[in-house]
Design a protein around this motif. Structure first.
Motif, PDB file in Angstrom:
ATOM      1  N   PRO A   5      34.110  44.546  49.084  1.00 24.30           N
ATOM      2  CA  PRO A   5      34.934  43.572  48.364  1.00 24.30           C
ATOM      3  C   PRO A   5      34.129  42.335  47.959  1.00 24.30           C
ATOM      4  O   PRO A   5      34.316  41.803  46.866  1.00 24.30           O
ATOM      5  CB  PRO A   5      36.032  43.214  49.368  1.00 24.30           C
ATOM      6  CG  PRO A   5      36.070  44.363  50.312  1.00 24.30           C
ATOM      7  CD  PRO A   5      34.683  44.903  50.376  1.00 24.30           C
ATOM      8  N   PHE A  54      38.308  48.991  41.527  1.00 23.34           N
ATOM      9  CA  PHE A  54      37.709  48.705  42.830  1.00 23.34           C
ATOM     10  C   PHE A  54      37.786  49.959  43.684  1.00 23.34           C
ATOM     11  O   PHE A  54      38.871  50.446  43.997  1.00 23.34           O
ATOM     12  CB  PHE A  54      38.419  47.548  43.552  1.00 23.34           C
ATOM     13  CG  PHE A  54      37.928  47.375  44.968  1.00 23.34           C
ATOM     14  CD1 PHE A  54      36.676  46.828  45.211  1.00 23.34           C
ATOM     15  CD2 PHE A  54      38.679  47.812  46.048  1.00 23.34           C
ATOM     16  CE1 PHE A  54      36.186  46.716  46.506  1.00 23.34           C
ATOM     17  CE2 PHE A  54      38.206  47.710  47.354  1.00 23.34           C
ATOM     18  CZ  PHE A  54      36.956  47.151  47.573  1.00 23.34           C
ATOM     19  N   ALA A 108      42.375  43.428  39.900  1.00 26.35           N
ATOM     20  CA  ALA A 108      41.612  44.639  40.194  1.00 26.35           C
ATOM     21  C   ALA A 108      42.557  45.826  40.139  1.00 26.35           C
ATOM     22  O   ALA A 108      43.756  45.672  40.356  1.00 26.35           O
ATOM     23  CB  ALA A 108      40.995  44.543  41.592  1.00 26.35           C
ATOM     24  N   THR A 148      41.482  43.923  35.047  1.00 24.23           N
ATOM     25  CA  THR A 148      41.655  44.686  36.299  1.00 24.23           C
ATOM     26  C   THR A 148      40.602  45.791  36.434  1.00 24.23           C
ATOM     27  O   THR A 148      40.919  46.975  36.298  1.00 24.23           O
ATOM     28  CB  THR A 148      43.072  45.296  36.354  1.00 24.23           C
ATOM     29  OG1 THR A 148      43.289  46.054  35.144  1.00 24.23           O
ATOM     30  CG2 THR A 148      44.146  44.235  36.464  1.00 24.23           C
ATOM     31  N   ARG A 159      32.665  40.423  39.673  1.00 24.94           N
ATOM     32  CA  ARG A 159      33.792  40.115  38.785  1.00 24.94           C
ATOM     33  C   ARG A 159      33.734  38.655  38.318  1.00 24.94           C
ATOM     34  O   ARG A 159      33.950  38.363  37.149  1.00 24.94           O
ATOM     35  CB  ARG A 159      35.110  40.375  39.532  1.00 24.94           C
ATOM     36  CG  ARG A 159      36.328  40.294  38.638  1.00 24.94           C
ATOM     37  CD  ARG A 159      37.607  40.462  39.419  1.00 24.94           C
ATOM     38  NE  ARG A 159      37.878  39.300  40.266  1.00 24.94           N
ATOM     39  CZ  ARG A 159      38.982  39.133  40.980  1.00 24.94           C
ATOM     40  NH1 ARG A 159      39.925  40.057  40.967  1.00 24.94           N
ATOM     41  NH2 ARG A 159      39.153  38.049  41.722  1.00 24.94           N
ATOM     42  N   VAL A 190      42.903  48.678  42.306  1.00 22.00           N
ATOM     43  CA  VAL A 190      42.392  49.088  43.614  1.00 22.00           C
ATOM     44  C   VAL A 190      42.703  50.557  43.833  1.00 22.00           C
ATOM     45  O   VAL A 190      43.870  50.955  43.817  1.00 22.00           O
ATOM     46  CB  VAL A 190      43.047  48.240  44.733  1.00 22.00           C
ATOM     47  CG1 VAL A 190      42.563  48.688  46.106  1.00 22.00           C
ATOM     48  CG2 VAL A 190      42.764  46.761  44.511  1.00 22.00           C
ATOM     49  N   LEU A 238      49.532  43.473  43.681  1.00 19.85           N
ATOM     50  CA  LEU A 238      48.310  44.264  43.843  1.00 19.85           C
ATOM     51  C   LEU A 238      48.447  45.564  43.051  1.00 19.85           C
ATOM     52  O   LEU A 238      49.344  46.368  43.322  1.00 19.85           O
ATOM     53  CB  LEU A 238      48.072  44.578  45.325  1.00 19.85           C
ATOM     54  CG  LEU A 238      46.732  45.259  45.544  1.00 19.85           C
ATOM     55  CD1 LEU A 238      45.773  44.324  46.282  1.00 19.85           C
ATOM     56  CD2 LEU A 238      46.857  46.545  46.297  1.00 19.85           C
ATOM     57  N   LEU A 248      42.337  40.712  46.325  1.00 19.24           N
ATOM     58  CA  LEU A 248      42.301  41.680  45.229  1.00 19.24           C
ATOM     59  C   LEU A 248      43.580  41.651  44.383  1.00 19.24           C
ATOM     60  O   LEU A 248      43.697  42.371  43.391  1.00 19.24           O
ATOM     61  CB  LEU A 248      42.065  43.090  45.787  1.00 19.24           C
ATOM     62  CG  LEU A 248      40.696  43.292  46.461  1.00 19.24           C
ATOM     63  CD1 LEU A 248      40.646  44.626  47.206  1.00 19.24           C
ATOM     64  CD2 LEU A 248      39.557  43.219  45.438  1.00 19.24           C
ATOM     65  N   CYS A 249      44.539  40.822  44.778  1.00 15.76           N
ATOM     66  CA  CYS A 249      45.779  40.687  43.994  1.00 15.76           C
ATOM     67  C   CYS A 249      45.480  40.025  42.648  1.00 15.76           C
ATOM     68  O   CYS A 249      44.459  39.372  42.479  1.00 15.76           O
ATOM     69  CB  CYS A 249      46.779  39.804  44.743  1.00 15.76           C
ATOM     70  SG  CYS A 249      47.567  40.652  46.122  1.00 15.76           S
ATOM     71  N   TRP A 279      40.883  41.946  52.838  1.00 18.91           N
ATOM     72  CA  TRP A 279      40.607  41.618  51.442  1.00 18.91           C
ATOM     73  C   TRP A 279      41.778  41.881  50.503  1.00 18.91           C
ATOM     74  O   TRP A 279      41.699  41.589  49.314  1.00 18.91           O
ATOM     75  CB  TRP A 279      39.392  42.425  50.951  1.00 18.91           C
ATOM     76  CG  TRP A 279      38.161  41.987  51.641  1.00 18.91           C
ATOM     77  CD1 TRP A 279      37.596  42.546  52.756  1.00 18.91           C
ATOM     78  CD2 TRP A 279      37.356  40.859  51.318  1.00 18.91           C
ATOM     79  NE1 TRP A 279      36.494  41.847  53.130  1.00 18.91           N
ATOM     80  CE2 TRP A 279      36.317  40.805  52.264  1.00 18.91           C
ATOM     81  CE3 TRP A 279      37.412  39.882  50.315  1.00 18.91           C
ATOM     82  CZ2 TRP A 279      35.353  39.819  52.241  1.00 18.91           C
ATOM     83  CZ3 TRP A 279      36.443  38.900  50.289  1.00 18.91           C
ATOM     84  CH2 TRP A 279      35.439  38.884  51.244  1.00 18.91           C
ATOM     85  N   PHE A 287      32.114  43.212  44.912  1.00 18.90           N
ATOM     86  CA  PHE A 287      33.015  43.376  43.772  1.00 18.90           C
ATOM     87  C   PHE A 287      33.463  42.014  43.246  1.00 18.90           C
ATOM     88  O   PHE A 287      33.410  41.753  42.041  1.00 18.90           O
ATOM     89  CB  PHE A 287      34.231  44.206  44.202  1.00 18.90           C
ATOM     90  CG  PHE A 287      35.318  44.278  43.167  1.00 18.90           C
ATOM     91  CD1 PHE A 287      35.250  45.196  42.124  1.00 18.90           C
ATOM     92  CD2 PHE A 287      36.418  43.424  43.215  1.00 18.90           C
ATOM     93  CE1 PHE A 287      36.255  45.255  41.151  1.00 18.90           C
ATOM     94  CE2 PHE A 287      37.419  43.481  42.260  1.00 18.90           C
ATOM     95  CZ  PHE A 287      37.336  44.397  41.230  1.00 18.90           C
ATOM     96  N   LEU A 288      33.888  41.134  44.157  1.00 18.53           N
ATOM     97  CA  LEU A 288      34.430  39.840  43.715  1.00 18.53           C
ATOM     98  C   LEU A 288      33.350  38.971  43.101  1.00 18.53           C
ATOM     99  O   LEU A 288      33.606  38.238  42.142  1.00 18.53           O
ATOM    100  CB  LEU A 288      35.101  39.115  44.895  1.00 18.53           C
ATOM    101  CG  LEU A 288      36.386  39.789  45.404  1.00 18.53           C
ATOM    102  CD1 LEU A 288      36.867  39.134  46.687  1.00 18.53           C
ATOM    103  CD2 LEU A 288      37.492  39.767  44.346  1.00 18.53           C
TER     104      LEU A 288
END
Ligand code: FE2
Length: 232
Positions: A50, A43, A79, A40, A57, A81, A104, A96-97, A92, A53-54
């Protein structure tokens, strides 16, 4: 055991610096009986799109997965968040879950929360299929009043507590009170490295009574059915 909160992906944030450090963290987790680790990374919407970031990742996870050996915990992506205005309407939020779940992990500001912030959390929580998990819930306690916690629980917001709270005498009693009051649903190591902030989830679980461990096992089964194979 499931470690729901880690900074174990190499080179993503202020956590693991490289693949060898990530492997050492995974080895330490496995030795403590952890079977599944949620990666995680932080973020921050102000610093990262996003998309970027993704993709970072995915790249970090690929490098780590290529070096994984049998016997190490399974890895799932997620993440941590950081709160931002507009998150409840962000297209998004679902991406991000935690991988394969609607959970999340949300880090809130370390200050009293405004009505606006709480409203944003509530709207996020109301998104179909999404459940907010507050990261390291113990860190916010001193700024929020009892009414806020009752509201959050009533909305169905879940809480993650850092494992080290159960290991340090200063924080242990308060953490046990939270757990026994039904206000801790998940533990996470929030590990960042192997020196200052190593993974200590298994160590913390060993310091709990069977009854306290049972509270957590029930939560894992109830709120993480998608990962139940690893919980057995
Ligand atoms: Fe964290």
């Amino acid at each position: 055991m499931i470690d729901l909160h880690t900074h174990i992906l190499p080179g993503m944030d202020d956590g693991s610096r490289d693949v060898s450090e990530s492997l050492a963290m995974l080895e330490a987790s496995a030795a403590q009986g952890v079977g599944l680790v949620a990666a995680t990374p932080h973020f921050y919407a102000e610093e990262n799109s996003p998309e970027r970031f993704l993709s970072r990742r995915a790249e970090a996870a690929q490098r780590l997965r290529a070096a994984l050996r049998p016997g190490l915990p399974e890895l799932r992506l997620g993440a941590e968040v950081h709160y931002f205005e507009g998150m409840a309407r962000s297209e998004w939020a679902d991406a991000l879950c935690l991988e394969g779940t609607g959970l999340l992990l949300l880090e809130m500001p370390f200050a009293p929360w405004t009505e606006r912030m709480l409203q944003e959390v509530r709207e996020l929580q109301n998104r179909p299929g999404l459940t907010v998990v507050l990261a390291h819930v113990e860190r916010y306690c001193r700024w929020q009043n009892k009414k806020t916690w009752v509201e959050l629980l009533n909305w169905g917001v879940l809480n993650q507590c850092n494992a080290t709270c159960f290991l340090q005498w200063r924080t242990r009693r308060a953490a046990l009170e939270l757990l026994r009051a039904g206000r801790v649903h998940f533990l996470g190591s929030d590990c960042h490295n192997m020196d200052a902030r190593p993974p200590r989830l298994g160590e913390a679980m060993l310091r709990l009574t069977a009854g306290d461990r049972d509270i957590l096992l029930k939560c894992w089964r109830r709120f993480l059915p998608e990962w139940k194979e690893a919980v057995r």
